[in-house]
Scaffold this active site. Structure first.
Site, PDB file in Angstrom:
ATOM      1  N   CYS A 116      12.829  39.997  91.865  1.00 46.86           N
ATOM      2  CA  CYS A 116      12.519  39.162  90.823  1.00 46.86           C
ATOM      3  C   CYS A 116      12.028  37.899  90.833  1.00 46.86           C
ATOM      4  O   CYS A 116      11.156  37.669  90.369  1.00 46.86           O
ATOM      5  CB  CYS A 116      13.979  39.418  89.878  1.00 46.86           C
ATOM      6  N   HIS A 140      14.964  37.691  79.392  1.00 39.78           N
ATOM      7  CA  HIS A 140      15.820  38.753  78.493  1.00 39.78           C
ATOM      8  C   HIS A 140      17.075  38.593  78.559  1.00 39.78           C
ATOM      9  O   HIS A 140      17.788  38.068  79.439  1.00 39.78           O
ATOM     10  CB  HIS A 140      15.350  40.247  78.969  1.00 39.78           C
ATOM     11  N   ILE A 141      17.658  39.256  77.405  1.00 40.49           N
ATOM     12  CA  ILE A 141      18.908  39.342  77.257  1.00 40.49           C
ATOM     13  C   ILE A 141      19.334  40.758  76.936  1.00 40.49           C
ATOM     14  O   ILE A 141      18.619  41.304  76.047  1.00 40.49           O
ATOM     15  CB  ILE A 141      19.503  38.384  75.925  1.00 40.49           C
ATOM     16  N   TYR A 142      20.203  41.429  77.639  1.00 46.99           N
ATOM     17  CA  TYR A 142      20.490  42.950  77.567  1.00 46.99           C
ATOM     18  C   TYR A 142      21.213  43.061  76.273  1.00 46.99           C
ATOM     19  O   TYR A 142      21.908  42.102  75.526  1.00 46.99           O
ATOM     20  CB  TYR A 142      21.350  43.387  78.645  1.00 46.99           C
ATOM     21  N   ARG A 201      -3.045  22.920  99.901  1.00 43.46           N
ATOM     22  CA  ARG A 201      -2.853  23.472  98.772  1.00 43.46           C
ATOM     23  C   ARG A 201      -2.516  25.103  98.794  1.00 43.46           C
ATOM     24  O   ARG A 201      -2.643  25.783  97.877  1.00 43.46           O
ATOM     25  CB  ARG A 201      -4.019  23.386  97.658  1.00 43.46           C
ATOM     26  N   ASP A 210      17.265  38.236  84.189  1.00 43.20           N
ATOM     27  CA  ASP A 210      18.595  38.605  83.152  1.00 43.20           C
ATOM     28  C   ASP A 210      19.175  37.090  83.154  1.00 43.20           C
ATOM     29  O   ASP A 210      20.013  36.964  83.763  1.00 43.20           O
ATOM     30  CB  ASP A 210      19.564  39.377  84.230  1.00 43.20           C
ATOM     31  N   ARG A 240       9.171  37.358  87.951  1.00 38.98           N
ATOM     32  CA  ARG A 240       8.590  38.573  87.171  1.00 38.98           C
ATOM     33  C   ARG A 240       9.738  38.853  85.995  1.00 38.98           C
ATOM     34  O   ARG A 240       9.178  39.339  84.837  1.00 38.98           O
ATOM     35  CB  ARG A 240       8.261  39.745  88.118  1.00 38.98           C
ATOM     36  N   SER A 241      10.899  38.585  86.280  1.00 34.42           N
ATOM     37  CA  SER A 241      11.720  39.106  85.276  1.00 34.42           C
ATOM     38  C   SER A 241      13.060  38.240  85.438  1.00 34.42           C
ATOM     39  O   SER A 241      13.449  37.876  86.650  1.00 34.42           O
ATOM     40  CB  SER A 241      12.382  40.603  85.632  1.00 34.42           C
TER      41      SER A 241
END
Length: 279
Positions: free
Chosen positions: A154, A219-221, A133, A181, A178-179
């Protein structure tokens, strides 16, 4: 509507209707304007690759081949050299994140994989101790961040589990971001890491099972809102695209090429949309 298109539209709607707006963002557009974004958090998706569920949206063309080439650059070449990415693969989208007068993006991604021998350790562990594991590959290495400047990863972690089923061993993988676009790179990231999972599975002689992705900040810019609304208006293709890897089981991970992949029944809606990058 395939599963990926349904999830794509749902996430876009959720961001536009319920998303939070950031303050004092790090990214900027090329004209120097702060690149604000609307975002939702803790988004999870799961696809059963063994049943031909793939995170391929048909609402706009996605550069899947280039995404797979980027995987080769990171995990096979194990370098952060922009010259390698541009000269060997014809990809120039990382140039905006060049660090100073160097030829690279700092001790990040491929350079981190090489420094810590992450790929070889993963492959060895999956073959020799499949039911462990602890099959985890992390690009989040604090010492590397201290060593050089550069964009922090990212898509920074993949976790693998082998399931022993009646018809063979299946390899499941979870990608943690983490992020993201979402409109620009969201489905490139999803499909390039599906390809990565397929490459690892072929090396080990396993079947592909579940692909999951967890995104902390989706997210969306603010300069992508009109494109988001356009995507919501589009009618997806009535075909379900499938990605195939046409090499025998046991093929060495480092010998698999993007040309070994075949994308079947992929008919995305056109025209392509244009986006300003938040850099």
């Amino acid at each position: 509507m395939n599963k990926a298109d349904e999830i794509f539209k749902t996430n876009i709607n959720n961001i536009l209707m319920y998303g939070s707006m950031d303050e004092n963002p790090r990214p900027k557009y090329k004209d120097g304007t702060p690149a604000h974004s609307m975002y939702i958090t803790q988004v999870f998706e799961k696809y059963d690759l063994s049943k031909n569920e793939f995170p391929i949206t048909t609402l706009r063309p996605i550069a899947i081949n280039n995404g797979i080439k980027e995987i080769q650059w990171i995990y096979q070449d194990q370098t952060s050299s922009l010259s390698v990415l541009e000269d060997d693969y014809g990809i120039g989208w990382w140039r905006d994140w060049q660090v100073g007068d160097t030829d690279g993006i700092g001790r990040r991604y491929g350079a981190t994989v090489k420094k810590h021998d992450l790929m070889n350790k993963l492959l060895k562990g999956l073959k020799e101790d499949p039911y462990s594991r602890r099959h985890l590959l992390s690009l989040w290495q604090e010492d590397d961040f201290k060593e050089t400047d550069g964009l922090l990863p990212c898509a920074f972690m993949t976790m693998f589990t082998v399931r022993n089923m009646r018809d063979g061993k299946y390899l499941d993988m979870t990608l943690t971001m983490r992020s993201s676009d979402y409109l620009v790179a969201g489905h490139i990231n999803r499909m390039q890491y599906v390809a990565f999972q397929m490459m690892v599975a072929k090396h080990c002689g396993y079947k592909v099972g579940f692909f999951s992705i967890f995104t902390q900040n989706l997210h969306i810019y603010n300069r992508h809102v009109e494109q988001a609304k356009e995507l919501l208006k589009r009618t997806p293709s009535d075909k379900t695209p499938v990605l195939k890897l046409n090499v025998p089981d046991g093929t060495n991970f480092y010998e698999i090429n993007y040309t070994d992949f075949e994308l079947v029944d992929y008919e995305p809606v056109k025209p392509q949309l244009k986006f300003e990058l938040g850099i």
